[in-house]
Write a protein that holds these residues in place. Structure first.
Motif, PDB file in Angstrom:
ATOM      1  N   MET A   1      38.371   4.653   7.906  1.00 58.59           N
ATOM      2  CA  MET A   1      38.902   4.294   9.453  1.00 58.59           C
ATOM      3  C   MET A   1      40.660   4.077   9.449  1.00 58.59           C
ATOM      4  SD  MET A   1      37.004   0.695   9.848  1.00 58.59           S
ATOM      5  CE  MET A   1      36.083  -0.166   8.684  1.00 58.59           C
ATOM      6  N   ALA A   2      41.216   4.389  10.144  1.00 56.11           N
ATOM      7  CA  ALA A   2      42.639   4.386  10.385  1.00 56.11           C
ATOM      8  C   ALA A   2      43.116   3.740  11.789  1.00 56.11           C
ATOM      9  CB  ALA A   2      43.364   5.504  10.214  1.00 56.11           C
ATOM     10  N   MET A   3      44.101   3.308  12.042  1.00 54.52           N
ATOM     11  CA  MET A   3      44.690   2.814  13.319  1.00 54.52           C
ATOM     12  C   MET A   3      45.912   3.225  13.638  1.00 54.52           C
ATOM     13  SD  MET A   3      43.893  -0.523  15.076  1.00 54.52           S
ATOM     14  CE  MET A   3      43.354  -1.778  14.009  1.00 54.52           C
ATOM     15  N   VAL A   4      46.125   3.767  15.110  1.00 52.68           N
ATOM     16  CA  VAL A   4      47.506   3.916  15.460  1.00 52.68           C
ATOM     17  C   VAL A   4      47.583   2.829  16.353  1.00 52.68           C
ATOM     18  CG1 VAL A   4      48.563   5.585  17.147  1.00 52.68           C
ATOM     19  CG2 VAL A   4      46.876   6.511  15.517  1.00 52.68           C
ATOM     20  N   PHE A   5      48.889   1.928  16.086  1.00 50.34           N
ATOM     21  CA  PHE A   5      49.311   0.720  16.679  1.00 50.34           C
ATOM     22  C   PHE A   5      50.049   1.129  18.090  1.00 50.34           C
ATOM     23  CE2 PHE A   5      48.428  -0.720  12.672  1.00 50.34           C
ATOM     24  CZ  PHE A   5      47.617  -1.712  12.883  1.00 50.34           C
ATOM     25  N   GLN A   6      50.124   0.096  18.942  1.00 52.38           N
ATOM     26  CA  GLN A   6      50.717   0.303  20.107  1.00 52.38           C
ATOM     27  C   GLN A   6      52.303   0.616  20.117  1.00 52.38           C
ATOM     28  OE1 GLN A   6      49.649  -3.109  22.076  1.00 52.38           O
ATOM     29  NE2 GLN A   6      50.766  -2.973  23.789  1.00 52.38           N
ATOM     30  N   ASP A   7      52.858  -0.098  19.135  1.00 51.96           N
ATOM     31  CA  ASP A   7      54.301   0.001  18.976  1.00 51.96           C
ATOM     32  C   ASP A   7      54.885   0.725  17.862  1.00 51.96           C
ATOM     33  OD1 ASP A   7      57.113  -0.309  19.054  1.00 51.96           O
ATOM     34  OD2 ASP A   7      57.020  -2.579  19.012  1.00 51.96           O
TER      35      ASP A   7
ATOM     36  N   GLU B   1      65.677   7.856  13.672  1.00 52.56           N
ATOM     37  CA  GLU B   1      66.578   9.015  13.869  1.00 52.56           C
ATOM     38  C   GLU B   1      65.582   9.864  15.008  1.00 52.56           C
ATOM     39  OE1 GLU B   1      68.623  10.822  10.612  1.00 52.56           O
ATOM     40  OE2 GLU B   1      67.032   9.620   9.739  1.00 52.56           O
ATOM     41  N   LEU B   2      64.210   9.128  15.252  1.00 48.13           N
ATOM     42  CA  LEU B   2      63.334   9.982  16.127  1.00 48.13           C
ATOM     43  C   LEU B   2      63.360   9.297  17.403  1.00 48.13           C
ATOM     44  CD1 LEU B   2      60.566  10.446  13.514  1.00 48.13           C
ATOM     45  CD2 LEU B   2      62.573  12.105  13.954  1.00 48.13           C
ATOM     46  N   SER B   3      62.905  10.137  18.501  1.00 50.55           N
ATOM     47  CA  SER B   3      62.690   9.464  19.807  1.00 50.55           C
ATOM     48  C   SER B   3      61.201   8.730  19.824  1.00 50.55           C
ATOM     49  CB  SER B   3      62.476  10.615  20.976  1.00 50.55           C
ATOM     50  OG  SER B   3      61.382  11.312  20.704  1.00 50.55           O
ATOM     51  N   GLY B   4      61.190   8.007  20.752  1.00 48.52           N
ATOM     52  CA  GLY B   4      59.698   7.157  20.859  1.00 48.52           C
ATOM     53  C   GLY B   4      58.370   8.208  20.775  1.00 48.52           C
ATOM     54  N   GLY B   5      58.734   9.173  21.480  1.00 53.68           N
ATOM     55  CA  GLY B   5      57.493  10.015  21.497  1.00 53.68           C
ATOM     56  C   GLY B   5      57.194  10.768  20.298  1.00 53.68           C
ATOM     57  N   MET B   6      58.337  11.161  19.608  1.00 52.03           N
ATOM     58  CA  MET B   6      58.376  11.579  18.078  1.00 52.03           C
ATOM     59  C   MET B   6      57.824  10.543  16.975  1.00 52.03           C
ATOM     60  SD  MET B   6      60.993  14.225  16.880  1.00 52.03           S
ATOM     61  CE  MET B   6      62.286  14.368  18.298  1.00 52.03           C
ATOM     62  N   ARG B   7      57.864   9.168  17.101  1.00 53.62           N
ATOM     63  CA  ARG B   7      57.310   8.211  16.267  1.00 53.62           C
ATOM     64  C   ARG B   7      56.110   7.952  16.451  1.00 53.62           C
ATOM     65  NH1 ARG B   7      62.697   5.217  17.294  1.00 53.62           N
ATOM     66  NH2 ARG B   7      61.855   4.434  19.083  1.00 53.62           N
ATOM     67  N   GLN B   8      55.611   8.194  17.766  1.00 50.51           N
ATOM     68  CA  GLN B   8      54.264   7.894  18.195  1.00 50.51           C
ATOM     69  C   GLN B   8      53.418   8.969  17.629  1.00 50.51           C
ATOM     70  OE1 GLN B   8      52.002   5.812  18.131  1.00 50.51           O
ATOM     71  NE2 GLN B   8      52.082   4.971  20.236  1.00 50.51           N
ATOM     72  N   ARG B   9      53.874  10.384  17.584  1.00 45.31           N
ATOM     73  CA  ARG B   9      53.134  11.578  16.779  1.00 45.31           C
ATOM     74  C   ARG B   9      53.265  11.200  15.461  1.00 45.31           C
ATOM     75  NH1 ARG B   9      53.327  16.407  20.204  1.00 45.31           N
ATOM     76  NH2 ARG B   9      53.813  15.351  22.266  1.00 45.31           N
ATOM     77  N   CYS B  10      54.322  10.823  14.952  1.00 45.24           N
ATOM     78  CA  CYS B  10      54.394  10.554  13.397  1.00 45.24           C
ATOM     79  C   CYS B  10      53.297   9.602  12.903  1.00 45.24           C
ATOM     80  CB  CYS B  10      55.591   9.857  12.917  1.00 45.24           C
ATOM     81  SG  CYS B  10      56.927  11.446  13.079  1.00 45.24           S
ATOM     82  N   LEU B  11      53.010   8.332  13.771  1.00 40.55           N
ATOM     83  CA  LEU B  11      52.178   7.366  13.553  1.00 40.55           C
ATOM     84  C   LEU B  11      50.780   7.938  13.579  1.00 40.55           C
ATOM     85  CD1 LEU B  11      52.597   4.236  15.363  1.00 40.55           C
ATOM     86  CD2 LEU B  11      52.767   4.588  12.799  1.00 40.55           C
TER      87      LEU B  11
END
Ligand code: SF4
Ligand code: MG
Length: 331
Positions: A93-99, A155-165
């Motif tokens: 199990m893994a988690m993608v957090f809010q922030d 160095e990444l935008s918010g959307g890209m960071r969320q995709r990385c997460l």
């Protein structure tokens, strides 16, 4: 089919400088393999605590599991030690957090953070790991992934960071993904893209998803089954159609009444008056009674149990007590 994850009567309290705070009260829910389950409710209702307790991510110094069990694949994981839990986290199990900004490590490159989650038995060489990290970045729709591997989160935008997460969470090929408000920090277009991406990856990997959100629209679009939480309790659960078209709990009804409906532009939007109870001073009765337009005397002193309404639809409200319903029908 057996549930992949089963939370059974779980209560969790926290030691704080103001005293003991009850975060969850006898919460029960299940997730079956491959399905998407939504957990919805106002902020502070225990949605995130539920997910974090399932992964045993709550701080050990302050969190106390006071009642119930957590079964993963039929095995009670509550007594497991940290080392055994670590084997489950990431791979099972893994988690993608809010922030994304606080969940990413600012001093490690995106590539190394993704590679950390890969199974070393499967991806032995550096080259294999880098290739896998690239494939994951491509899967989550990151442009120019070769360049991103060597970049740092800032160095990444918010959307890209969320995709990385999401790429990081998927690195271990988990059987269950918790997505805790995964799109709250994003603009509407990026939100739609990230949600579509989670759905697509879910199909590809046959992974179960628990989507936590205060946004009913997002839940309706994504989920098959929904749990509605209020003040640390599950107050209603059911298929998404039950929750949206036949809500039985006054709190769920209030949440829906505050939602715009595109097919009814003349709908009058009403919010729920008042505030959720202070978690330090929970009322003895129904936790919603101070805000409930239908509250009765019994609601002030007794917490209602969940009543079965058919087809897995349940709600914890005295209005649904079969004896009361029978009495009303014969009136
Ligand atoms: Fe309202 Fe009573 Fe039902 Fe609680 S139990 S939601 S106060 S009617
Ligand atoms: Mg939260």
């Amino acid at each position: 089919m057996k549930p992949l994850l089963e939370i059974d009567g779980l209560s969790v309290s926290f030691r704080t400088y103001r005293g003991i705070l009850e975060g969850l009260h006898e919460v029960s829910w299940q997730v079956y393999p491959g399905e998407t389950v939504g957990i919805v409710g106002e902020s502070g209702c225990g949605k995130s605590i539920t997910a974090q307790s399932a992964m045993k991510l709550l701080p050990e110094e302050t969190a106390m599991y006071t009642n119930g069990h957590i079964y993963w694949d039929g095995r009670d994981i509550l007594p497991l030690r940290e080392g055994d839990m670590n084997a489950l986290r990431g791979r099972q199990m893994a988690m993608v957090f809010q922030d994304p900004m606080t969940s990413l490590n600012p001093v490690l490159t995106i590539g190394s953070q993704i590679c950390e989650g890969l199974d070393p038995a499967k991806f032995k060489s550096r080259k294999e790991r880098d290739e896998r990290a690239l494939a994951l970045l491509r899967a989550v729709g990151i442009t120019n992934p070769e360049k991103r591997l060597g970049q740092y989160p800032h160095e990444l935008s918010g959307g890209m960071r969320q995709r990385c997460l999401i790429a990081m969470a998927l690195a271990g090929e988990p059987r269950l993904l918790f997505a805790d408000e995964p799109t709250t920090a994003l603009d509407v277009t990026t939100e739609a893209q990230v949600l579509a991406l989670i759905q697509e990856l879910q199909k590809q990997l046959d992974m179960a998803v628990v989507l936590i959100s205060h946004n009913l629209g997002v839940i309706a679009q994504m989920c098959r089954r929904v749990y509605v939480m209020y003040a640390g309790c599950v107050v209603e659960e059911g298929a998404v159609e039950d929750i949206f078209y036949r809500p039985a709990h006054p709190y769920t009804q209030g949440l829906l009444a505050s939602l715009p409906d595109p097919s009814r532009p003349d709908k009058e939007l009403t919010g729920i008056d008042g505030q959720a109870p202070d978690l330090f001073h929970m009322p003895a009765g129904c936790r919603f009674y101070r805000r409930c337009p239908q509250a009765m005397r019994i609601c002030t002193h007794s917490l209602p149990p969940p009543y079965e309404l058919g087809g897995g639809h349940r709600a914890a409200c005295w209005l649904l007590c079969p004896e009361r319903r029978k009495a009303c029908e014969s009136d």
